[in-house]
Design a protein around this motif. Structure first.
Motif, PDB file in Angstrom:
ATOM      1  N   ASN A   1       0.982  -1.276   0.021  1.00 41.34           N
ATOM      2  CA  ASN A   1       0.197   0.122  -0.074  1.00 41.34           C
ATOM      3  C   ASN A   1       0.741   1.349   0.041  1.00 41.34           C
ATOM      4  N   LEU A   2       0.476   2.312  -0.648  1.00 42.44           N
ATOM      5  CA  LEU A   2       1.323   3.332  -0.927  1.00 42.44           C
ATOM      6  C   LEU A   2       0.142   4.678  -0.771  1.00 42.44           C
TER       7      LEU A   2
ATOM      8  N   ALA B   1      -0.628   8.608  -1.001  1.00 41.89           N
ATOM      9  CA  ALA B   1      -0.481   9.669  -2.000  1.00 41.89           C
ATOM     10  C   ALA B   1       0.904  10.476  -1.654  1.00 41.89           C
TER      11      ALA B   1
ATOM     12  N   LEU C   1      -0.263  -2.077 -10.822  1.00 40.02           N
ATOM     13  CA  LEU C   1      -1.094  -1.037 -10.184  1.00 40.02           C
ATOM     14  C   LEU C   1      -2.653  -1.662 -10.050  1.00 40.02           C
TER      15      LEU C   1
ATOM     16  N   GLY D   1      -6.249   2.456  -7.226  1.00 40.91           N
ATOM     17  CA  GLY D   1      -5.874   3.950  -6.784  1.00 40.91           C
ATOM     18  C   GLY D   1      -5.038   4.548  -8.222  1.00 40.91           C
ATOM     19  N   LYS D   2      -4.273   5.453  -8.007  1.00 36.96           N
ATOM     20  CA  LYS D   2      -3.575   6.203  -9.232  1.00 36.96           C
ATOM     21  C   LYS D   2      -1.910   6.224  -8.859  1.00 36.96           C
ATOM     22  N   ALA D   3      -1.194   6.122  -9.933  1.00 34.16           N
ATOM     23  CA  ALA D   3       0.100   6.265  -9.482  1.00 34.16           C
ATOM     24  C   ALA D   3       0.843   6.653 -10.964  1.00 34.16           C
TER      25      ALA D   3
ATOM     26  N   THR E   1       5.431   6.578  -8.482  1.00 30.49           N
ATOM     27  CA  THR E   1       4.969   7.410  -7.474  1.00 30.49           C
ATOM     28  C   THR E   1       3.412   7.547  -7.275  1.00 30.49           C
ATOM     29  N   ALA E   2       2.894   7.275  -6.039  1.00 30.02           N
ATOM     30  CA  ALA E   2       1.345   7.190  -6.036  1.00 30.02           C
ATOM     31  C   ALA E   2       0.783   8.708  -6.010  1.00 30.02           C
TER      32      ALA E   2
ATOM     33  N   ASP F   1      -3.917   7.487  -3.011  1.00 26.12           N
ATOM     34  CA  ASP F   1      -3.723   6.148  -2.249  1.00 26.12           C
ATOM     35  C   ASP F   1      -3.827   4.872  -3.012  1.00 26.12           C
ATOM     36  N   ALA F   2      -2.690   4.252  -3.382  1.00 24.70           N
ATOM     37  CA  ALA F   2      -2.902   3.165  -4.287  1.00 24.70           C
ATOM     38  C   ALA F   2      -2.207   1.905  -3.574  1.00 24.70           C
TER      39      ALA F   2
END
Length: 104
Positions: A24-25, A27, A41, A44-46, A88-89, A92-93
């Motif tokens: 879990n990453l 933001a 992935l 979330g978004k990264a 890079t998140a 939250d990813a």
């Protein structure tokens, strides 16, 4: 022994994933991986991170293309790092990772 059985070793700052392991990453966090490291992935978004904006940033093995620094990752695509690169998140990813990695 855990590694021999296909497990993983790591914590919130990094480790080595012999098989895919979920990370879990939050933001703003960046996951860095070495050459050959694979990442997917899941939610979330990264974006792709490449120090000095080196190209290619990541190899999208699902599409057979490369992406550069700042390009958004597509969920459920498998990416390979050709050298020390990262993800890079931007929100939250959740990522799946296999290989040596650190989180910064």
């Amino acid at each position: 022994l855990l590694l021999q059985l296909g497990g993983s070793v790591g914590d919130e700052t990094g480790g080595t994933a012999v098989s895919f392991t979920a990370v879990n990453l939050t933001a703003g966090q960046t996951l860095y991986g070495g050459a050959g490291c694979e990442v997917m992935l899941r939610s979330g978004k990264a974006t792709c991170y490449s120090e000095g904006k080196s190209t290619p940033g990541l190899v999208d093995t699902t599409d057979g293309k490369t992406i550069n620094h700042g390009t958004a990752l597509v969920q459920n695509h498998l990416y390979m790092m050709p050298d020390v690169r990262g993800v890079t998140a931007s929100a939250d990813a959740l990522v799946l990772i296999r290989g040596d990695y650190t989180i910064g």
